[in-house]
Design an enzyme around this catalytic site. Structure first.
Site, PDB file in Angstrom:
ATOM      1  N   GLY A 135       7.300  -2.062   5.534  1.00  0.00           N
ATOM      2  CA  GLY A 135       8.664  -2.530   5.350  1.00  0.00           C
ATOM      3  C   GLY A 135       9.680  -1.656   6.044  1.00  0.00           C
ATOM      4  N   GLU A 136      10.853  -2.247   6.269  1.00  0.00           N
ATOM      5  CA  GLU A 136      11.972  -1.509   6.850  1.00  0.00           C
ATOM      6  C   GLU A 136      12.979  -1.271   5.709  1.00  0.00           C
ATOM      7  OE1 GLU A 136      13.167   0.156   9.508  1.00  0.00           O
ATOM      8  OE2 GLU A 136      14.959   0.276   8.257  1.00  0.00           O
TER       9      GLU A 136
ATOM     10  N   CYS B 220       7.622  -4.300  15.406  1.00  0.00           N
ATOM     11  CA  CYS B 220       7.151  -3.240  16.322  1.00  0.00           C
ATOM     12  C   CYS B 220       5.689  -3.540  16.697  1.00  0.00           C
ATOM     13  CB  CYS B 220       7.247  -1.870  15.653  1.00  0.00           C
ATOM     14  SG  CYS B 220       8.917  -1.448  15.127  1.00  0.00           S
TER      15      CYS B 220
ATOM     16  N   SER C  99      12.726   6.566   6.362  1.00  0.00           N
ATOM     17  CA  SER C  99      12.430   6.333   7.769  1.00  0.00           C
ATOM     18  C   SER C  99      12.868   4.932   8.177  1.00  0.00           C
ATOM     19  CB  SER C  99      10.922   6.495   7.993  1.00  0.00           C
ATOM     20  OG  SER C  99      10.606   6.281   9.346  1.00  0.00           O
TER      21      SER C  99
ATOM     22  N   SER D 205      12.616   6.311  13.635  1.00  0.00           N
ATOM     23  CA  SER D 205      11.453   5.991  14.458  1.00  0.00           C
ATOM     24  C   SER D 205      11.957   5.688  15.856  1.00  0.00           C
ATOM     25  CB  SER D 205      10.712   4.777  13.885  1.00  0.00           C
ATOM     26  OG  SER D 205      10.232   5.105  12.609  1.00  0.00           O
ATOM     27  N   LEU D 206      11.896   6.681  16.692  1.00  0.00           N
ATOM     28  CA  LEU D 206      12.494   6.545  18.026  1.00  0.00           C
ATOM     29  C   LEU D 206      11.458   6.036  19.027  1.00  0.00           C
ATOM     30  CD1 LEU D 206      15.169   6.996  19.515  1.00  0.00           C
ATOM     31  CD2 LEU D 206      14.403   9.319  20.041  1.00  0.00           C
ATOM     32  N   HIS D 207      10.382   6.772  19.172  1.00  0.00           N
ATOM     33  CA  HIS D 207       9.220   6.358  19.964  1.00  0.00           C
ATOM     34  C   HIS D 207       9.461   6.116  21.456  1.00  0.00           C
ATOM     35  CE1 HIS D 207       7.394   6.203  16.109  1.00  0.00           C
ATOM     36  NE2 HIS D 207       7.749   4.990  15.775  1.00  0.00           N
TER      37      HIS D 207
ATOM     38  N   GLU E 292       0.801  -1.223   0.000  1.00  0.00           N
ATOM     39  CA  GLU E 292       0.000   0.000   0.000  1.00  0.00           C
ATOM     40  C   GLU E 292       0.829   1.266   0.000  1.00  0.00           C
ATOM     41  OE1 GLU E 292      -1.746  -1.497   3.781  1.00  0.00           O
ATOM     42  OE2 GLU E 292      -1.643   0.611   4.319  1.00  0.00           O
TER      43      GLU E 292
ATOM     44  N   CYS F  15       3.911   8.299  -0.026  1.00  0.00           N
ATOM     45  CA  CYS F  15       4.532   7.389   0.921  1.00  0.00           C
ATOM     46  C   CYS F  15       4.636   6.021   0.244  1.00  0.00           C
ATOM     47  CB  CYS F  15       3.635   7.324   2.164  1.00  0.00           C
ATOM     48  SG  CYS F  15       4.132   6.099   3.351  1.00  0.00           S
TER      49      CYS F  15
ATOM     50  N   CYS G  54       2.645  -1.606  15.036  1.00  0.00           N
ATOM     51  CA  CYS G  54       2.616  -1.421  13.583  1.00  0.00           C
ATOM     52  C   CYS G  54       1.918  -2.574  12.875  1.00  0.00           C
ATOM     53  CB  CYS G  54       4.043  -1.269  13.066  1.00  0.00           C
ATOM     54  SG  CYS G  54       4.119  -0.951  11.309  1.00  0.00           S
TER      55      CYS G  54
ATOM     56  N   CYS H 276       6.871  -6.994   6.966  1.00  0.00           N
ATOM     57  CA  CYS H 276       8.057  -6.462   7.648  1.00  0.00           C
ATOM     58  C   CYS H 276       8.431  -7.439   8.758  1.00  0.00           C
ATOM     59  CB  CYS H 276       7.717  -5.103   8.264  1.00  0.00           C
ATOM     60  SG  CYS H 276       9.110  -4.281   9.066  1.00  0.00           S
TER      61      CYS H 276
ATOM     62  N   CYS I 261       0.413   2.880   8.422  1.00  0.00           N
ATOM     63  CA  CYS I 261       1.174   1.757   7.914  1.00  0.00           C
ATOM     64  C   CYS I 261       0.516   0.387   7.951  1.00  0.00           C
ATOM     65  CB  CYS I 261       2.388   1.596   8.817  1.00  0.00           C
ATOM     66  SG  CYS I 261       3.781   2.390   8.215  1.00  0.00           S
TER      67      CYS I 261
ATOM     68  N   ASN J  56      -1.790   5.863  15.983  1.00  0.00           N
ATOM     69  CA  ASN J  56      -2.980   5.437  15.276  1.00  0.00           C
ATOM     70  C   ASN J  56      -3.323   4.063  15.834  1.00  0.00           C
ATOM     71  OD1 ASN J  56      -4.796   6.001  13.109  1.00  0.00           O
ATOM     72  ND2 ASN J  56      -3.031   6.635  11.887  1.00  0.00           N
TER      73      ASN J  56
END
Ligand code: SAH
Length: 346
Positions: free
Chosen positions: A160-161, A112, A192, A215-217, A88, A101, A115, A108, A334, A291
């Site tokens: 994906g990473e 996480c 990212s 992506s720290l979070h 997507e 995007c 996600c 992936c 995502c 989200n």
């Protein structure tokens, strides 16, 4: 079967010559491919040549399978790949242009917990041409062409990473920014990553002028480990050190993504710890209330609290904004749409 969009212009020229065609056919074929034309739509090339190509190569590696438009004009695309897999993308329109995007993998393997892309694990890597096709396909869909580019910015923030599919992603970055291609400026591209430290160093050596987004979070390893398995492999200290090395080489401000999760990483204590961590760096923090992904039972912070968190960072001297959430009504985050369609079996 490999696809023609994996080829750079020079590689395509070699292919054209090896098939016994004249050199000038390359630019005709190249512009047709970059207009995302199907083989049947190409009228200025010899039929025999096209048939020969078609037996061995794919022209359009993906097709739009489903398209949703949100109230704010955000478009969500679900594409079907030649092997039937779904990926997507999201198109966001701003005053200054259109940001697409793109996805870099089917699924992936980073795991996480918040996600949706990771729910079924990694299915496979996308090739450079499959990533590029997302750009060309949507560019065509919104009325753009090879000469009149409608997509101005790209973020590698779909499923994906990117750094787990390193070679294909780097090739894509060269293809999409090539001057004789769709020519999207590297300065308008953000990659990212959840933070594969050794690959960040490798990326810095490529000397691409792209923005690195992390992506720290979380402000510390303990909290980060709760949601991001990669935190068991690399500490935040190592990660921050790598971003500093990236900045030293590329001289582009680092962006940190921070999804605010209620009760997990959204206290003022966290904001202060984060401020200490980033102090003195040339960086920006993008805050976004998580989200919600129902399967995971994690809830986003309220927008009010997100703004309070932002103000706390700002007061501490850290540049931060709360990202406008776009496309919430159309499963904008995502992997959400793909997950939903796969589940419903549509
Ligand atoms: N694998 C890469 C890029 C894909 S994800 C990475 O980790 O950066 C793009 C961004 O969306 C990342 O910052 C990711 O952490 C974030 N994201 C994923 N799920 C989310 C959710 N449910 N709510 C908010 N942000 C989310």
């Amino acid at each position: 079967m490999s696809n023609l969009l994996d080829f750079s212009y020079d590689e395509l020229e070699e292919l054209v010559l090896s098939l016994g065609e004249k050199k000038f056919r390359t630019s005709q074929l190249f512009s047709a491919l970059y207009n995302y034309k199907s083989c049947d739509e190409i009228t200025n090339l010899p039929k025999i040549f096209l048939e020969k190509l078609q037996t061995e190569y794919v022209f359009n590696p993906l097709q739009i399978y489903k398209k949703l438009e949100g109230k704010d004009g955000t478009k969500k695309y679900l594409y079907k790949l030649a092997d039937g897999n779904l990926i997507e993308g999201v198109l966001m329109s701003y005053k200054y242009g259109n940001t697409l995007c793109v996805s870099t993998q089917v699924g992936c393997r980073m795991g996480c917990t918040f996600c949706a892309s990771t729910l079924g694990g990694l299915i496979r890597n996308l090739t450079a041409g499959e990533i590029l096709s997302q750009v060309l396909c949507v560019n065509r869909d919104i009325g753009g062409s090879y000469d009149k580019r409608k997509i101005t910015n790209i973020v590698l923030m779909g499923s994906g990473e990117p750094l787990d599919n390193y070679d294909n992603v780097v090739k894509f970055l060269h293809l999409v920014s090539a001057q004789n291609g769709i020519n999207i400026s590297q300065r308008n591209i953000s990659l990212s990553t959840c933070g594969l430290v050794d690959r960040i160093d490798k990326l810095a050596d490529e000397d691409l002028q792209i923005t690195l987004t992390i992506s720290l979070h979380a402000p510390n390893d303990e909290i980060r480990k709760q949601t991001m398995p990669i935190a068991n492999r690399y500490s935040i200290k190592e990660l921050i050190a790598a971003t500093k090395r990236y900045f030293e080489k590329i001289k582009r401000r680092i962006v940190f993504e921070y999804a605010l999760i209620s009760g997990v990483n959204d206290t003022f204590e966290c904001a202060d710890e984060l401020s200490k961590l980033l102090k003195g760096m040339s960086c920006h923090v993008n805050l976004i209330p998580l989200n919600e992904v129902k399967e995971r039972n994690l809830v986003g912070t309220t927008r009010k609290r997100a703004y309070a968190f932002m103000e706390r960072l700002n007061k501490n001297g850290i540049s931060a904004t709360v990202r406008r959430t776009m496309g919430e009504d159309i499963d904008g985050a995502c992997g959400q749409l793909r997950a939903k369609v796969l589940k419903e079996g549509k």
